[in-house]
Design an enzyme around this catalytic site. Sequence first.
Site, PDB file in Angstrom:
ATOM      1  N   ASP A  38      -3.637   6.545  -3.258  1.00  8.50           N
ATOM      2  CA  ASP A  38      -4.763   7.257  -3.496  1.00  8.50           C
ATOM      3  C   ASP A  38      -4.913   8.022  -2.606  1.00  8.50           C
ATOM      4  OD1 ASP A  38      -4.255   5.068  -2.083  1.00  8.50           O
ATOM      5  OD2 ASP A  38      -6.555   4.344  -2.366  1.00  8.50           O
ATOM      6  N   ASP A  96       0.976  -1.210  -0.478  1.00  5.96           N
ATOM      7  CA  ASP A  96      -0.402  -0.170   0.034  1.00  5.96           C
ATOM      8  C   ASP A  96       1.167   1.213  -0.047  1.00  5.96           C
ATOM      9  OD1 ASP A  96      -2.152   1.475   0.278  1.00  5.96           O
ATOM     10  OD2 ASP A  96      -2.717   1.239   1.847  1.00  5.96           O
ATOM     11  N   CYS A 115     -13.716 -21.694  20.191  1.00  4.35           N
ATOM     12  CA  CYS A 115     -12.539 -22.820  18.801  1.00  4.35           C
ATOM     13  C   CYS A 115     -11.763 -23.202  19.605  1.00  4.35           C
ATOM     14  CB  CYS A 115     -11.471 -21.158  18.726  1.00  4.35           C
ATOM     15  SG  CYS A 115     -10.381 -20.540  18.034  1.00  4.35           S
ATOM     16  N   CYS A 174      -6.045 -21.565  21.418  1.00  4.59           N
ATOM     17  CA  CYS A 174      -7.452 -21.516  22.715  1.00  4.59           C
ATOM     18  C   CYS A 174      -7.021 -23.685  22.467  1.00  4.59           C
ATOM     19  CB  CYS A 174      -8.514 -21.716  21.450  1.00  4.59           C
ATOM     20  SG  CYS A 174      -8.511 -19.865  20.825  1.00  4.59           S
ATOM     21  N   CYS A 192      -8.228 -24.107  17.981  1.00  3.88           N
ATOM     22  CA  CYS A 192      -7.200 -23.251  17.750  1.00  3.88           C
ATOM     23  C   CYS A 192      -5.494 -23.533  18.545  1.00  3.88           C
ATOM     24  CB  CYS A 192      -6.571 -22.134  16.843  1.00  3.88           C
ATOM     25  SG  CYS A 192      -6.318 -20.844  17.774  1.00  3.88           S
TER      26      CYS A 192
END
Lengths: 572, 572
Positions: free
Chosen positions: A122, A87, A284, A289, A286
């Site tokens: 931009d 960006d 969760c 977790c 994962c």
Amino acid sequence: MQFEIKRTDLAARIGRMQTGHGTVETPAYVPVIHPAKQTIPASRIKEMGFDIVITNAYITRNTYGHDEAVRRGIHDIIKYDGAIMTDSGGYQVLEYGKVGVTPPEMAEFERGIRTDFAIPLDKPTGFGMRRDAAEAYVRDTLRVSREALRAAESAGNGSGGDGDGGQTWIGPIQGGEHRDLVARSAKSLVRMGFEMLALGSPVEFMESYEYRLLAEMIATAKRSMPHGIPLHLFGAGHPLTIPLAVALGCDTFDSASYILYARQDRYMTEDGTRTLDEIEYFPCCCAVCSRYEPGELRLMPREQKVNNIAVHNLYAIKLEVDRTKQAVAEGRLWEYVMKKSRAHPRLYEAVTHLMTPSSSSLPLSSSSSSPSSSSTSTSSQPSPSTPAPPPDISGMFRAGTPQYKQKAAFLYGAEDQHRPEVAAYHDIVRKFRTRKSIVAITPESHTKPGYMSREYRELYKRRGDDDDVQFCQYSPILGIIPIEVSDIYPAAHHEQARVRVDPAACTEFAKTWDAFFENNGFAEVWYDKNDAFLGHFAKRLKGVKKHNLRGAATAAARRTDTAPRGTTVQSK
Amino acid sequence: MQFEIKRTDLAARIGRMQTGHGTVETPAYVPVIHPAKQTIPASRIKEMGFDIVITNAYITRNTYGHDEAVRRGIHDIIKYDGAIMTDSGGYQVLEYGKVGVTPPEMAEFERGIRTDFAIPLDKPTGFGMRRDAAEAYVRDTLRVSREALRAAESAGNGSGGDGDGGQTWIGPIQGGEHRDLVARSAKSLVRMGFEMLALGSPVEFMESYEYRLLAEMIATAKRSMPHGIPLHLFGAGHPLTIPLAVALGCDTFDSASYILYARQDRYMTEDGTRTLDEIEYFPCCCAVCSRYEPGELRLMPREQKVNNIAVHNLYAIKLEVDRTKQAVAEGRLWEYVMKKSRAHPRLYEAVTHLMTPSSSSLPLSSSSSSPSSSSTSTSSQPSPSTPAPPPDISGMFRAGTPQYKQKAAFLYGAEDQHRPEVAAYHDIVRKFRTRKSIVAITPESHTKPGYMSREYRELYKRRGDDDDVQFCQYSPILGIIPIEVSDIYPAAHHEQARVRVDPAACTEFAKTWDAFFENNGFAEVWYDKNDAFLGHFAKRLKGVKKHNLRGAATAAARRTDTAPRGTTVQSK
């Protein structure tokens, strides 16, 4: 850059982008990497399965200086060997107004650090900007984009990055909620020759729960660009909105929320965000977790806690992307988005408004009528009395949805009459022609296709040799099902919840009913006069003799001779 | 055995059972462990966070013989130091008819191997058994249970396992879809003194997609037993049905599906089951799914593949339990079950039928009217013309649902009028009394409570000093909101999707409207005559002068002065 589309459902696509640093499968979440202060190594993020990241060229330039940055290149600076998007600092414009570097300088710099995807400097319109101001921003952004592209081309690698290290330049669409500006900038960028576009700053839309305006903005951009060009969505990487964004055709989307949220103890779930204090049981499984209890995480030293939450957030985002991709692969994205929309009333509004036109085209009950859903009032918003019509996305959905699918379509209620496969079936029946003068309509049988059902065979026997009878079954959602086309998908391959469906809400059924009787000169219609649903529509018939088909409705209801088809796998 | 209830929502409870081998928090999934052929070590299962397992006493006895089994004890045999439940072989009765061991012998054996939870040798009725046969099975099961309990008590540790190694005997409820039998056996078992009950063999219900009958069976059992007694559900551990089973008050549920499915390459997801071949992207981030690609798993040697799928299935089940517990903790179980029901049409039918009575009490459209949803037709099923009324569970839900909650209630459509907190608010307003002779009704404001809203203040100014006016706001779901009680939960704390709501579907609004005007002798009602929703109900008013409150509806719709309350965290 090569972009190959492998598969579609609704306006979503599973595709592949060939870059100078590997293949990126889309839809893809693009984690934001801080060029200097990244606490979770980009290499770890690659291991988690993210093949593309985005970093900020503006901060890179300020941190390392032009010469060092160009010498090392962005891949060495952030220690990441996958595809990198940069960006240019547009967000800084949004935040601080000025950046102290000219667009051509930034373009040259992004080329210099050998990024894979470069974005011109931009000017994001954000959300809530007055139209004249937004128009000026769009004009500037277009001018800058043209310059950047020209500079890149003169330097020999333009938007057509050829996969061997050349950049792909991404054209930034701006305009915010001013849809005509969004459409105009998308079209201009395509004309300039950008091979990929990015839609500006939905962050603020999301922070003010403007999911509906966000979705309309995406749909507007998509309808102003060719199918073959990938679309990036800036700053929108929350599990709550990913399925809708993908369904509308976004191919990549970045955000820094995984870490920004973590710093505020904000934990992402499929249904929204929770603060760590609110979590008693991790919803969760994962790596984070399933290793810690919420209490343990709360007691960790700040940096360790933040990093763990950030890693969980990354898993949660990736999981949502994978779930959405699997739904596309199964051809059930419609079902998934509809279910998902029950995670938040604003999301439900957006989905209802965009995907089930009749629900919103019907007069709104006042307390539920505010078309300018909003917590930030702006002059630009349509006044409640004259809501701006949503961009017609049903066409987009129809184009992207295969008409024949492996899996049975699950139908729940009136909203599903707008599902593309269902709408396509209505179209078939609206063109159906027969010379027969009698039509017999009975509820659809559990056995599918209908011509295989006991109901049909027995009804047929009752009339024996009479070949002047057009036999039909019906479903409130799917409409009239002439027995001859009862084996066409999804007529032969759907499972409908047997709950009351309000005939008044079945607007597609009504249209098909009218067309069917208009196109075919039936003198008589036979149906069970105890069938309240059919009764509602029979009222519309003028000059057709109504004959009572006693017990047809209950006969169908009592039938339990076969299991619902095509559900062995989905259910239990 | 001590069972302490910590928290409730709907009929769900988060509780703690003290056992001779640790505390078990409920709701809890109880994995089935094979006493001889277990491929995933029970110790590994404990590490995954399962504090209780179930194994089969009958197979244990056949494998190790009475004496060795009693000498070693079940904890040593399956190498698990948490709480153990032993099934006595009832399933074998179901499968093979005979077991070759007498009930007293089994009871003695279960006591001997020092299990924590023992189940008498019951005779499962399963699903689809004729009433007279089912009745005989229930009678036998009750007799056996009485004998087992007596034997246990005489041996000094009866149903009141005191947490120091004593058994808790679980009373097996049978009866299948014959609800009167279910109710009768539950009551008898409670009278006998069982401190925990278990509901028999829903497996077959689930295999034939009979989620509705399953839910009715659970609700029937719950309503026949005291709140303080935990209920186990046999053989029902699929992510698809867990939230509904928990919402109906099941505290523990076992199943072997994690491994049985794995042997057939069946992979569990939150929305149902898929074969491994159907998975292109794992919709999961567990240890297995984040380590392998679906393709890698497909190519593994069979045993390794089966074990990996089984481990994933265990994670998927645990995740669903934890998600459901978190929903209870947040007081949003209603929202979660409603959303979840969109995973399968049969589940949606069950939830609609049980949780939103009016939807099913309304005349069914024929093609969607079969109340005996079924793939196995049985004589016992209610005939479509006279569907058996569902057991009234709204009372159960009301009792278990706190009236005041931290989080805003998310309201989507007419189905939410039956949400307990909403129903409770309707009751408050149905008792509301005022002497004022004028009532002014306007759509609810975005600002909550209503008396803080600009709409109210301006309307109030318009009438200045007139204290003969009763000001009200309204919501299609929540009903009439007298300004004086506009700060009571959830009137001040909900977020409603602004989509069209069919007034005809708002049956609770209608009842409240009628009561409100009947209880208060209003001479005049002021409302915006452009308000189609209110117009629908104003028709019902006789002898009340109708005064047009111009622009009130659009004024409210245009209001955007404050963000929706209580949603900062949930949304984005």
